[in-house]
Write an enzyme that holds these catalytic residues in place. Structure first.
Site, PDB file in Angstrom:
ATOM      1  N   CYS A   1      40.942  44.899  25.889  1.00  0.00           N
ATOM      2  CA  CYS A   1      41.008  45.445  27.243  1.00  0.00           C
ATOM      3  C   CYS A   1      42.315  46.153  27.540  1.00  0.00           C
ATOM      4  O   CYS A   1      42.423  46.852  28.549  1.00  0.00           O
ATOM      5  CB  CYS A   1      40.764  44.328  28.257  1.00  0.00           C
ATOM      6  SG  CYS A   1      39.144  43.542  28.082  1.00  0.00           S
TER       7      CYS A   1
ATOM      8  N   HIS B   1      43.896  45.799  34.949  1.00  0.00           N
ATOM      9  CA  HIS B   1      42.627  45.405  34.356  1.00  0.00           C
ATOM     10  C   HIS B   1      42.032  44.326  35.251  1.00  0.00           C
ATOM     11  O   HIS B   1      42.757  43.546  35.862  1.00  0.00           O
ATOM     12  CB  HIS B   1      42.860  44.872  32.936  1.00  0.00           C
ATOM     13  CG  HIS B   1      41.622  44.333  32.301  1.00  0.00           C
ATOM     14  ND1 HIS B   1      40.440  45.044  32.278  1.00  0.00           N
ATOM     15  CD2 HIS B   1      41.364  43.138  31.691  1.00  0.00           C
ATOM     16  CE1 HIS B   1      39.518  44.323  31.664  1.00  0.00           C
ATOM     17  NE2 HIS B   1      40.054  43.176  31.307  1.00  0.00           N
TER      18      HIS B   1
ATOM     19  N   ASN C   1      33.520  43.826  34.143  1.00  0.00           N
ATOM     20  CA  ASN C   1      34.590  44.013  33.157  1.00  0.00           C
ATOM     21  C   ASN C   1      34.141  45.060  32.150  1.00  0.00           C
ATOM     22  O   ASN C   1      33.267  44.807  31.324  1.00  0.00           O
ATOM     23  CB  ASN C   1      34.879  42.683  32.454  1.00  0.00           C
ATOM     24  CG  ASN C   1      36.009  42.787  31.433  1.00  0.00           C
ATOM     25  OD1 ASN C   1      36.526  43.871  31.169  1.00  0.00           O
ATOM     26  ND2 ASN C   1      36.376  41.667  30.849  1.00  0.00           N
TER      27      ASN C   1
END
Length: 352
Positions: free
Chosen positions: A134, A276, A306
Site C-alpha cells: 500500500c 492511505h 482499501n
C-alpha cells in the site's frame, strides 16, 4: 487553507528532494479509474452472516468497486494514466518513465507497467513495477523524482501509477479481508516544477519483521501453486487484523510528526493530508493524535475501500478535482502498508 510564506518548509528548489541544475519536480496532472461494478457493504455484510450495518459501522466503508471478468490491473492502470496525461496536457510520447506500484499484477512477470506502456503508446518510456504494497505509490514517487534528477536526454516527465485488483485474491468468507478491500487505479504525472513549488524530501521506511502481518502466502517461489495451496486458500490475502490496527495507530501520527517537524511547521499548517486509508474510520479517528483537524484529511475510503497502492493517488485526484488544493498549499502524503513499509512527502502545490 493557504499557508503564509513564513510557515512554509524548504521547497522543492532547495529541499534536496531532486536537483537538476536547481530544478525541482511537481505533480502536473492526476487521474483515476474505478471498475463499473459495485459491491455495497450492506449486501456484503449479509453474505457474511452479519447485520447489514456491520461493515460500515466498523470501517466507514459503504461500498467498493470490483473488476469485471477478463478485466485486469493493466486495464485499470491504463485508464487512470490516460486521464492523468490529459490533465497534464501531455501525450504518452512525452513520458520518459512509467513506474507502477501494485501487489496484484496481471502476471508475476513481466511487469504490469510494460503492458501499460504499450496500451498507452508510450514508446519512449522505460517501465517497471514496484512491490511495496500500500506504500507503493510513495515508493514510486521517490523513484520517479530520482530518475528525473539523474537522466539526461530523456523526456522530463514520468508517470507514477497505483493499481490493485484485490477482489481476485479474497476469501469471500473471511470478514477481516472481504470487508475492506476493493479494486481501482490512480496515477499522477510528475514533471518540472515552477520555482518555489513541488515535491519536497521523500522519506521511506520498512520493517520486515512484520512481513507476515498481511500477505498472500502462496504463488511465489517459497510456496508455488499446487493442489495443496489452492485447497488451503493460500492465494488469498491473509491478515492479522490486530497487528495491522496497532501498526496503523502508531505509524500515522508518527509520519505526520516526522514530516512537520523536519519542515519546521505545525500540523495545523497543512492544507491537506492524504493518507492511505485501509480502514477510513480508524484513520479519521487518529486525526487528533496526529495534531490534525479531521477536516484536514482527504478521506475517500468510504467510497472505494482499501485500494492499496491506488489509495493515496485516488484521494489526491479527488482532492484536485473538487478544488480542495490550491497553488502554494502544503499537502502531506502519508503511506503505510504490508512489508511493513511506510513513507511520506510534503508537497508545495504548483499553480496550473
Amino acid at each position: 487553507m493557504t499557508v503564509p510564506d513564513t510557515h512554509r518548509p524548504a521547497r522543492a528548489d532547495d529541499s534536496g528532494a531532486a536537483r537538476d541544475g536547481g530544478r525541482g519536480w511537481a505533480i502536473r496532472g492526476t487521474g483515476a479509474h474505478l471498475p463499473r461494478d459495485v459491491a455495497h457493504s450492506a449486501d456484503l455484510s449479509r453474505s457474511l452472516g452479519l447485520e447489514p450495518d456491520w461493515i460500515e459501522g466498523r470501517t466507514g466503508i459503504r461500498k467498493r468497486h470490483v473488476v469485471a471478468p477478463g478485466e485486469a490491473a493493466s486495464d485499470l492502470a491504463a485508464a487512470a494514466a490516460g486521464r492523468a496525461l490529459e490533465a497534464a496536457g501531455l501525450d504518452a510520447a512525452d513520458l520518459g518513465l512509467i513506474v507502477l506500484g501494485t501487489s496484484t499484477p496481471d502476471v508475476i512477470a513481466p511487469s504490469t507497467a510494460c503492458r501499460v506502456q504499450t496500451m498507452l503508446g508510450a514508446h519512449r518510456a522505460a517501465a517497471f513495477d514496484i512491490s511495496a504494497a500500500c506504500t507503493g505509490f510513495v515508493f514510486g514517487l521517490q523513484t520517479a523524482v530520482g530518475w528525473l534528477a539523474t537522466q539526461r536526454g530523456a523526456p522530463p516527465y514520468t508517470l507514477v501509477i497505483g493499481v490493485e485488483v484485490y477482489s481476485r485474491f479474497l476469501n469471500p468468507a473471511d470478514r477481516a479481508t472481504a470487508a475492506l478491500f476493493g479494486d481501482g487505479a490512480a496515477a499522477v504525472v510528475v514533471g518540472p516544477a515552477p520555482p518555489g513549488h513541488g515535491i519536497g524530501p521523500i522519506t521511506l521506511g520498512s520493517d520486515g519483521s512484520g512481513a507476515d502481518d498481511v500477505l498472500i502466502p502462496a504463488g511465489g517461489s517459497r510456496l508455488p501453486a499446487s493442489a495443496e495451496t489452492l485447497a488451503g486458500l493460500g492465494h488469498t490475502i491473509h491478515m492479522d487484523g490486530r497487528a495491522v490496527r496497532d501498526f496503523i495507530t502508531a505509524i500515522f501520527p508518527r509520519l505526520v510528526a516526522e514530516a512537520t517537524e523536519a519542515a519546521g511547521i505545525k500540523p495545523a499548517d497543512l492544507a491537506l493530508v492524504v493518507p492511505h486509508q485501509p480502514n477510513p474510520k480508524l484513520v479519521a479517528a487518529l486525526a487528533g493524535d496526529a495534531g490534525l483537524d479531521p477536516g484536514q484529511l482527504a478521506i475517500v475510503g468510504d467510497e472505494v475501500g482499501n485500494i492499496g497502492a491506488a489509495s493515496i493517488p485516488y484521494a489526491l485526484d479527488r482532492a484536485v478535482r473538487t478544488r480542495r488544493i490550491g497553488p502554494g498549499d502544503l499537502v502531506l502524503l502519508a503511506g503505510f502498508g504490508a512489508g511493513l513499509t511506510w513513507g511520506h512527502t510534503l508537497i508545495t502545490w504548483p499553480p496550473p
